[in-house]
Design a protein around this motif. Structure first.
Motif, PDB file in Angstrom:
ATOM      1  N   VAL A 178     -46.992  65.968  70.604  1.00 18.00           N
ATOM      2  CA  VAL A 178     -46.270  64.727  70.313  1.00 18.00           C
ATOM      3  C   VAL A 178     -45.464  64.324  71.539  1.00 18.00           C
ATOM      4  CG1 VAL A 178     -44.397  63.695  68.966  1.00 18.00           C
ATOM      5  CG2 VAL A 178     -46.127  65.078  67.823  1.00 18.00           C
ATOM      6  N   LEU A 179     -45.631  63.069  71.951  1.00 13.69           N
ATOM      7  CA  LEU A 179     -44.804  62.488  73.001  1.00 13.69           C
ATOM      8  C   LEU A 179     -43.619  61.803  72.337  1.00 13.69           C
ATOM      9  CD1 LEU A 179     -44.222  61.394  75.918  1.00 13.69           C
ATOM     10  CD2 LEU A 179     -45.633  59.413  75.288  1.00 13.69           C
ATOM     11  N   LEU A 180     -42.409  62.224  72.713  1.00 11.28           N
ATOM     12  CA  LEU A 180     -41.202  61.596  72.207  1.00 11.28           C
ATOM     13  C   LEU A 180     -40.651  60.667  73.281  1.00 11.28           C
ATOM     14  CD1 LEU A 180     -39.501  64.632  70.434  1.00 11.28           C
ATOM     15  CD2 LEU A 180     -40.664  62.700  69.364  1.00 11.28           C
ATOM     16  N   HIS A 181     -40.654  59.383  72.986  1.00 12.37           N
ATOM     17  CA  HIS A 181     -40.196  58.355  73.926  1.00 12.37           C
ATOM     18  C   HIS A 181     -38.891  57.808  73.378  1.00 12.37           C
ATOM     19  CE1 HIS A 181     -40.218  54.896  76.585  1.00 12.37           C
ATOM     20  NE2 HIS A 181     -41.293  55.372  77.188  1.00 12.37           N
ATOM     21  N   THR A 182     -37.765  58.240  73.956  1.00 12.66           N
ATOM     22  CA  THR A 182     -36.462  57.949  73.354  1.00 12.66           C
ATOM     23  C   THR A 182     -35.713  56.787  73.989  1.00 12.66           C
ATOM     24  OG1 THR A 182     -35.363  59.583  74.768  1.00 12.66           O
ATOM     25  CG2 THR A 182     -36.192  60.346  72.633  1.00 12.66           C
ATOM     26  N   SER A 183     -36.268  56.181  75.027  1.00 13.70           N
ATOM     27  CA  SER A 183     -35.659  54.972  75.585  1.00 13.70           C
ATOM     28  C   SER A 183     -36.677  53.841  75.485  1.00 13.70           C
ATOM     29  CB  SER A 183     -35.262  55.176  77.055  1.00 13.70           C
ATOM     30  OG  SER A 183     -36.392  55.073  77.896  1.00 13.70           O
ATOM     31  N   HIS A 184     -36.221  52.620  75.653  1.00 13.72           N
ATOM     32  CA  HIS A 184     -37.148  51.488  75.604  1.00 13.72           C
ATOM     33  C   HIS A 184     -37.898  51.316  76.924  1.00 13.72           C
ATOM     34  CE1 HIS A 184     -34.484  49.514  72.261  1.00 13.72           C
ATOM     35  NE2 HIS A 184     -35.295  50.417  71.786  1.00 13.72           N
ATOM     36  N   SER A 185     -37.421  51.947  77.984  1.00 14.49           N
ATOM     37  CA  SER A 185     -37.984  51.731  79.319  1.00 14.49           C
ATOM     38  C   SER A 185     -39.438  52.194  79.382  1.00 14.49           C
ATOM     39  CB  SER A 185     -37.162  52.491  80.369  1.00 14.49           C
ATOM     40  OG  SER A 185     -35.822  52.070  80.356  1.00 14.49           O
ATOM     41  N   GLY A 186     -40.328  51.313  79.841  1.00 17.69           N
ATOM     42  CA  GLY A 186     -41.734  51.656  79.999  1.00 17.69           C
ATOM     43  C   GLY A 186     -42.541  51.600  78.720  1.00 17.69           C
ATOM     44  N   MET A 187     -41.906  51.213  77.635  1.00 17.92           N
ATOM     45  CA  MET A 187     -42.593  51.190  76.348  1.00 17.92           C
ATOM     46  C   MET A 187     -43.657  50.097  76.277  1.00 17.92           C
ATOM     47  SD  MET A 187     -40.767  50.891  72.603  1.00 17.92           S
ATOM     48  CE  MET A 187     -39.638  52.263  72.804  1.00 17.92           C
ATOM     49  N   GLU A 188     -43.592  49.162  77.209  1.00 17.45           N
ATOM     50  CA  GLU A 188     -44.487  48.007  77.132  1.00 17.45           C
ATOM     51  C   GLU A 188     -45.880  48.248  77.697  1.00 17.45           C
ATOM     52  OE1 GLU A 188     -41.767  47.241  80.781  1.00 17.45           O
ATOM     53  OE2 GLU A 188     -41.730  48.326  78.884  1.00 17.45           O
ATOM     54  N   PHE A 189     -46.149  49.436  78.254  1.00 15.95           N
ATOM     55  CA  PHE A 189     -47.420  49.691  78.923  1.00 15.95           C
ATOM     56  C   PHE A 189     -48.358  50.489  78.014  1.00 15.95           C
ATOM     57  CE2 PHE A 189     -44.279  49.265  82.369  1.00 15.95           C
ATOM     58  CZ  PHE A 189     -44.816  48.155  83.006  1.00 15.95           C
ATOM     59  N   GLY A 190     -49.274  49.771  77.365  1.00 20.59           N
ATOM     60  CA  GLY A 190     -50.177  50.407  76.415  1.00 20.59           C
ATOM     61  C   GLY A 190     -51.098  51.426  77.047  1.00 20.59           C
ATOM     62  N   ARG A 191     -51.428  51.267  78.330  1.00 21.37           N
ATOM     63  CA  ARG A 191     -52.314  52.207  79.015  1.00 21.37           C
ATOM     64  C   ARG A 191     -51.804  53.645  78.892  1.00 21.37           C
ATOM     65  NH1 ARG A 191     -55.465  52.022  84.054  1.00 21.37           N
ATOM     66  NH2 ARG A 191     -55.461  54.103  84.955  1.00 21.37           N
ATOM     67  N   TYR A 192     -50.505  53.802  79.040  1.00 21.12           N
ATOM     68  CA  TYR A 192     -49.842  55.101  78.985  1.00 21.12           C
ATOM     69  C   TYR A 192     -50.151  55.808  77.664  1.00 21.12           C
ATOM     70  CZ  TYR A 192     -45.565  58.130  78.952  1.00 21.12           C
ATOM     71  OH  TYR A 192     -44.673  59.154  78.886  1.00 21.12           O
ATOM     72  N   PHE A 193     -49.956  55.089  76.562  1.00 22.05           N
ATOM     73  CA  PHE A 193     -50.074  55.703  75.252  1.00 22.05           C
ATOM     74  C   PHE A 193     -51.529  55.857  74.825  1.00 22.05           C
ATOM     75  CE2 PHE A 193     -46.190  53.134  75.646  1.00 22.05           C
ATOM     76  CZ  PHE A 193     -45.311  54.196  75.813  1.00 22.05           C
ATOM     77  N   ARG A 194     -52.404  54.996  75.340  1.00 19.74           N
ATOM     78  CA  ARG A 194     -53.836  55.187  75.098  1.00 19.74           C
ATOM     79  C   ARG A 194     -54.313  56.458  75.791  1.00 19.74           C
ATOM     80  NH1 ARG A 194     -53.901  49.532  75.824  1.00 19.74           N
ATOM     81  NH2 ARG A 194     -54.540  49.752  78.004  1.00 19.74           N
ATOM     82  N   ALA A 195     -53.841  56.670  77.018  1.00 16.83           N
ATOM     83  CA  ALA A 195     -54.231  57.872  77.750  1.00 16.83           C
ATOM     84  C   ALA A 195     -53.720  59.126  77.042  1.00 16.83           C
ATOM     85  CB  ALA A 195     -53.696  57.808  79.175  1.00 16.83           C
TER      86      ALA A 195
END
Length: 385
Positions: free
Chosen positions: A97-114
């Motif tokens: 599980v990736l825990l992303h606790t800030s809003h920074s960089g949340m807008e890049f779908g490529r990251y989460f698809r990878a």
């Protein structure tokens, strides 16, 4: 035990620049404290990411938890080495599980698809929807960016952690309006992070009040400074002092003009742009009250911090404040100048009955704890499996 990945990009970047942690950063640090023993650090940029080795992750976590500015070069070095591909990589688990606790960089779908291709599910913490609901208080372009963050997050999330029911309600409303999917979500309230503090020497001899937070339009500093000017005009030297704690943010020129050029405020308003936690807590412990006149908040960490220290609060009448503190604070409309003046003068007086009554109410305040927060989050994460 399920492998955990923590995105620490924002935290390392701010440490490398010797910037004090904000409320969002303190949440990220709490997640490191809780998960460091079983987590790997992740750095991301424009949708590309690097998972640090166990050794490099441990080093990054240590640097961040110590928040030692003398070691800020270490944080910068980790980031540079990651960008250049010089960070040693070892076996990356093919699930977790990736825990992303800030809003920074949340807008890049490529990251989460990878990440999803590695069977690593993304769980996002949403702190607020303010750029969407109150764009007038944000910098130009932030609304569009935050819209994309929420769209991408809801499209890729295995789960959402909201810091308050008010935030989750706002997110749900926005998702329904935009036609976005809404994955499973949980409310996990944030602890204040205030340690057991003992009052030191009183910082100011005369009665004073504290405003805590970045100077920005939605925090309503300009309004309070005008209230203070009127107090000084009416009372002269008998007026209480205002201590403004927080760095200058964006589009706050009107408030800055008052701080720098308003003659009547000289000596009656003290600005503390860089304040250590110890100094901050001592200011709060001796204050007549914390003033929190915001127009909108996603949570309101200063309110929880003040009440945890048994310090009275005079705050805007916001639903999220009622959610956190019930009927303990004094609530006022954020534009009610005469009302704020009256409450401030009531709380400034020696033996104030209004202040004494709130101190009695504060005894019933039960501050959220990180243990409770992570009991909720850990259960939520395990259920994702």
């Amino acid at each position: 035990m399920l492998p955990i990945f923590l995105d620490v990009t924002r935290l390392l970047d701010r440490l490398s620049k010797r910037m004090l942690p904000t409320g969002v950063d303190r949440v990220g640090l709490a997640y490191i404290q809780h998960y460091a023993h079983r987590a790997r650090a992740v750095l991301s940029e424009q949708g590309f990411y690097v998972v640090l080795s166990e050794r490099e992750s441990a080093l990054a976590f240590e640097l961040l938890l110590k928040q030692d500015f003398t070691r800020s070069r270490g944080a910068r070095a980790i980031m540079i080495r990651a960008i250049l591909g010089a960070v040693r990589r070892d076996c990356i688990p093919n699930h977790g599980v990736l825990l992303h606790t800030s809003h920074s960089g949340m807008e890049f779908g490529r990251y989460f698809r990878a990440m999803a291709k590695r069977n690593i599910r993304s769980v996002f913490m949403v702190h607020d929807l303010i750029p969407l609901t109150h764009a007038e208080y944000c910098r130009p372009g932030v609304r569009e960016t935050h819209h994309e963050r929420m769209r991408v997050a809801l499209g890729h999330a295995a789960g959402i952690i909201a810091n308050s029911q008010a935030t989750l309600d706002s997110l749900t409303e926005q998702a329904q309006r935009a036609g976005w999917p809404l994955p499973g979500a949980v409310v996990a309230r944030l602890a204040s992070g205030v340690p057991d503090a003992v009052a030191g020497e009183r910082p100011l001899a005369d009665p004073y009040f504290v405003m805590l937070g970045t100077i920005e339009p939605r925090k309503n500093h300009w309004f309070v400074l005008h209230v203070w000017r009127r107090l000084v005009e009416n009372l002269g030297d008998r007026a209480p002092t205002l201590v403004v704690i927080g760095r200058r943010g964006w589009e706050c020129e009107n408030a800055v003009d008052m701080l720098e050029r308003c003659g009547p405020l000289k000596g009656k308003v003290i600005e503390e742009a860089s304040c250590s936690d110890a100094r901050l807590h001592n200011y709060l412990l001796h204050a007549q009250a914390l003033l929190f006149p915001s127009f909108v908040e996603g949570y309101g960490m200063p309110l929880a911090e003040a009440l945890a220290l048994r310090v009275p609060v005079i705050a805007s009448d916001l639903p999220v404040f009622h959610e956190i503190a019930g009927d303990i604070p004094e609530y006022l409309d954020p534009l009610d100048g005469p009302g704020w003046m009256t409450r401030i003068m009531q709380y400034a007086g020696a033996g104030s009955p209004q202040r004494t009554a709130q101190l009695a109410r504060i005894e019933a305040f039960r501050a959220p704890t990180w243990q409770e927060h992570f009991e909720v989050v850990d259960t939520f994460i395990e259920e994702l499996v």
